[in-house]
Enzyme design. Structure first.
Site, PDB file in Angstrom:
ATOM      1  CG  HIS A 193       6.267  -3.844   2.110  1.00  0.00           C
ATOM      2  ND1 HIS A 193       7.001  -4.937   1.714  1.00  0.00           N
ATOM      3  CD2 HIS A 193       5.454  -3.553   1.056  1.00  0.00           C
ATOM      4  CE1 HIS A 193       6.654  -5.306   0.491  1.00  0.00           C
ATOM      5  NE2 HIS A 193       5.721  -4.466   0.070  1.00  0.00           N
ATOM      6  CG  ASP A 229      -8.203   7.574 -11.350  1.00  0.00           C
ATOM      7  OD1 ASP A 229      -8.591   6.992 -12.370  1.00  0.00           O
ATOM      8  OD2 ASP A 229      -7.629   8.670 -11.350  1.00  0.00           O
ATOM      9  CB  SER A 268       4.313  -2.309  -2.134  1.00  0.00           C
ATOM     10  OG  SER A 268       5.214  -3.103  -2.872  1.00  0.00           O
TER      11      SER A 268
END
Length: 452
Positions: free
Chosen positions: A246, A373, A388
């Protein structure tokens, strides 16, 4: 008369059939396909084509895409598997009852590519083109009056100052110096600034601050941003890399930073702030002593940062490049992400891909994921800032990168397709499309502000 009656009945039946089909899951699936698809050479695409729907491939384009097994291209009532043969284009036409057009899909067959997945923590230092206006600072002059020449002249928070009196500005200290010198010479400031995509000129006169004894115009400005993110991939041959997934925005103005120059350096995770509902967590990351240079930053885009590595970045989990998969190959179900939660060790963690939003043009939020998980959930609570760019891998193929977190549910978030990241390094032709929906940015930013 009887013939007309039968024709009317037949017409009603056909209309009812069409209306019924339009509300069927098959119709919604086919109509939801983007009008332009990209498939990587060697991939196989499948479509459920049941009566009364038919599929036709234009005969003069069958050399790029062909059916995997001999089938009749009309009256199909079973899944159709399309195999890419070579680079090129094809056109698929879906029809109702083999004569009413429903959907036309243009297909580009793109070259196969393999990349080394990342997962490494990286420090990001980005310098903007010009300086960013991040706030107003009222100036105290004689008689204890407070003024703000910049605000009164129409300079807004989020504007980027490019030059003053013909001098290109590169950092906040330079801006403060140019303003003070111009004030002492009794000069009017001619400021060129950028607002969105528009450049404009503004003229104003600095005033003498009674507190600092310097000439000022009443602004806080910033020339850089820094933080910790995650490397998504790199190409061992060209040394090109992609990270974050991003765009990097200024932490105060939320405006994208127009990259002038930047670098990525080594970083490690020293701790985790656990995420919870309504309050996303974050990795507590620090740059490695000496700011170990890993590569440059050539551009800051809505699908991450890109540049060239100057140092080889190892990945102990993947010693060889792996194939990438286009968006139409992604399936709901199990997958994994690679990321660092302690020190510099890359670990793999299981996730579930819950939704795949096929996209015609580059947009965010292509993949909805959920962390499953138990170890990652215990350590972080789910997706946190600094994660990210963590690569998403399914069936041994790189399919995308983690980008955003659901604020109300930190176990879930969004990912972007690897297609759009490949677009930024030139593998896929670039199409522009604005992202209008708000997202929570996972970039962890550290900033420094000076008054001007």
């Amino acid at each position: 008369m009887v013939k007309m009656k039968y024709r009317s009945i037949l017409g009603v039946c056909i209309a009812a059939l069409i209306i019924t089909f339009c509300f069927s899951p098959q119709f919604r699936t086919i109509y939801g396909l983007p009008p332009h698809m990209r498939i990587i050479e060697g991939e196989i695409a499948s479509f459920d084509v049941n009566f009364p729907l038919t599929l036709t491939i234009k005969s003069d384009l069958e050399q790029s895409i062909r059916t995997q097994s001999p089938i009749t291209m009309s009256g199909l009532s079973r899944p159709v598997f399309l195999e890419t043969v070579k680079l090129g284009n094809a056109t698929m036409e879906f029809k109702l009852l083999n004569f009413i057009p429903i959907r036309t899909v243009q297909v580009d067959v793109l070259p196969a590519i393999k990349l080394l997945p990342g997962g490494n923590s990286i420090g990001v230092v980005l310098h903007s083109r010009g300086v960013i206006v991040v706030g107003n600072s009222p100036i105290t002059i004689e008689n204890e009056q407070q003024v703000n020449p910049a605000k009164d002249a129409g300079i807004h928070v989020g504007d980027v100052i490019l030059s003053i009196n013909g001098v290109q500005v590169q950092n906040d200290s330079q801006v403060a110096e140019v303003i003070d010198n111009s004030g002492r010479d009794d000069e009017i400031l001619d400021i060129v600034l950028k607002r969105g995509e528009e450049e404009m000129n503004i003229k104003l006169k600095p005033v003498l601050c009674s507190e600092t004894k310097r000439y000022r115009i009443g602004l806080f400005v910033r020339d850089s941003a820094a933080g910790v993110g995650t490397l998504t991939f790199h190409d061992p041959e060209s040394h090109a890399y992609g990270a974050l997934g991003h765009i990097i925005t200024d932490s105060d103005t939320n405006q994208p930073i127009d990259c002038e120059q930047g670098k990525i350096v080594g970083a490690k995770v020293s701790g985790i702030q656990h995420g919870m509902r309504g309050q996303p967590g974050e990795k507590i990351g620090v740059f490695i002593e000496g700011d170990q240079l890993l590569g440059n930053i050539e551009k800051n885009t809505k699908f991450g940062i890109y540049g060239k590595l100057t140092t080889e970045i190892p990945n102990d989990l993947y010693s060889e490049p792996i194939p990438v998969a286009s968006m139409n190959q992604i399936q709901t179900g199990s997958a994994e992400i690679l990321t660092v939660v302690n020190g510099q060790t890359i670990e793999r963690f299981s996730i579930e891909i819950q939704k795949v939003n096929l996209q015609e043009s580059p947009e965010g939020k292509g993949i909805v994921i959920k962390v499953t998980d138990p170890i990652l959930l215990e350590k972080t609570g789910g997706i946190v800032q600094g994660m990210s760019g963590s690569p998403i891998i399914q069936n041994g193929k790189l399919v995308g990168a983690v980008t955003h977190v659901f604020v109300h549910d930190p176990t879930r978030g969004y990912g972007c397709f690897i297609d759009w990241m490949l677009m930024e390094i030139g593998v896929i032709p670039k199409n522009e499309n604005k992202i209008v929906k708000k997202m929570f940015n996972l970039s962890n930013r550290f900033t420094f502000i000076k008054g001007a």
